[in-house]
Every structure is written in C-alpha cells, then in structure tokens.
Enzyme design. Structure first.
Site, mmCIF file in Angstrom:
data_model
loop_
_atom_site.group_PDB
_atom_site.id
_atom_site.type_symbol
_atom_site.label_atom_id
_atom_site.label_comp_id
_atom_site.label_asym_id
_atom_site.label_seq_id
_atom_site.Cartn_x
_atom_site.Cartn_y
_atom_site.Cartn_z
ATOM 1 N N LYS A 68 0.804 -1.225 0.000
ATOM 2 C CA LYS A 68 0.000 0.000 0.000
ATOM 3 C C LYS A 68 0.839 1.278 0.000
ATOM 4 C CE LYS A 68 -4.096 -1.930 2.205
ATOM 5 N NZ LYS A 68 -5.065 -1.763 3.284
ATOM 6 N N ASP A 104 -9.991 2.818 2.625
ATOM 7 C CA ASP A 104 -9.982 2.232 3.969
ATOM 8 C C ASP A 104 -10.496 3.216 5.012
ATOM 9 O OD1 ASP A 104 -8.945 -0.230 3.156
ATOM 10 O OD2 ASP A 104 -6.867 0.338 3.566
#
Length: 189
Positions: A68, A104
């Site tokens: 990420k 997220d």
C-alpha cells in the site's frame, strides 16, 4: 463516462488466501461487465516492474499488504485522503498515469458508525500495526474526533515514524499498556 479498464487485479504478497476475487467476480457477473478480477501475488522485489506492466495495460485494481505505501509513492497523483494516509488501496490509470485512492478511511468510519456509534471519544483507542492499514485507521479515528490513539507496531521505530504524521497518535512499546483502558482495539496488522 470512463472506459472500462483492461484488467482488474488485487496486488499483494501473499494474496492467494483473499476472498476478494470471489465476491468481486460475482458482482461483475451480476452487473454484466465483461471483466474478471484476479489476485496477483507480487513479491516486493517485483512490484515496480509489475506496476509498469499494469499501467501499460490500463489495469485498475486494489492493493493490500505489503504494497500500500510503495504503490502510493509510485502514483503520479493520489487523492487528498491517500496523501494524508501515505498509502493507497485502490488504483486506476488515467491518461497513462497511475492514480491512487484510499477507501480504507471511509470504510472504517462506516463500520464504526454502524457497529459502535456511541464510543467514548475521550477514552484511548489502541491500534495494533504501523503500516498502511494502521495509517488509514488513525486518519479515520482523528477525523471521528478521537484524541488519544495509542499505536503498537512490531518495530518501535516504524510506530514512532507513523505517529509523527498524526496529531492524536503516540507510539507505545508495551502491548499490555497500549490496550489497557482502550474503548476500542483495532488490529491493523
């Protein structure tokens, strides 16, 4: 309207355990979209070459552990929230450039609102982990008004570096101390 991507993928390492292809492909079939979502196990040393190939193919997708933060650094452009978090979990190609976002944060806020809307924001929250998922969690918690966010990572240096980016976060080396008295414990490992 944007054209469809050339491919849809999940980048991670390891990634064979992921259930994402099953539910994403079911959604694609239901929507009658001529695409298939596939998991790509990409070792860290192959990430840059893989991203170059995917950008050339016009591939869109998702990113998971451990990529990420590195994918965020490779993006030509990131959304404001992805920039704040320093990690992306969603990417696409626009005009030949890699673009990233982080869903997220919003996902965590929605989960918290639906499962624990009355959490006491004056009490501490414990976050286990110091990577991209932890950064997204901290950003969401700050946005939700939590002022005491305790972070415990495998390495104290990584936890301290993460906390330096957020006002309400502080690294705690002792695992028992990080969870003691917490109104919420988040496993972001």
């Amino acid at each position: 309207m944007r054209p469809l991507p050339g491919r849809l993928v999940l980048l991670g390492h390891p990634v064979s355990h992921s259930l994402s292809p099953a539910f994403q492909n079911a959604a694609l079939r239901r929507a009658a979209l001529p695409l298939r979502y596939e998991a790509l196990d990409v070792p860290p040393e192959s990430l840059d070459a893989t991203l170059d190939l995917l950008v050339g193919e016009g591939t869109w997708g998702n990113v998971t552990i451990p990529h990420k933060e590195r994918v965020a650094r490779r993006c030509t452009r990131v959304t404001e929230i992805a920039n704040r978090v320093g990690a992306v979990n969603t990417f696409w190609v626009e005009d030949g450039a890699l673009v990233g976002d982080n869903t997220d944060v919003g996902g965590f806020l929605e989960l918290m609102a639906s499962t624990s809307p009355d959490l006491d924001r004056a009490k501490p929250v414990a976050v286990l982990g110091a990577g991209g998922a932890a950064a997204a969690t901290i950003a969401a918690l700050e946005q939700a008004g939590f002022g005491d966010i305790r972070i415990h990572g495998r390495t104290s240096a990584r936890a301290a570096a993460l906390c330096a980016r957020f006002t309400a976060a502080r690294a705690v080396n002792d695992l028992a101390a990080v969870v003691r008295g917490a109104t919420l414990v988040v496993n972001a490992t």
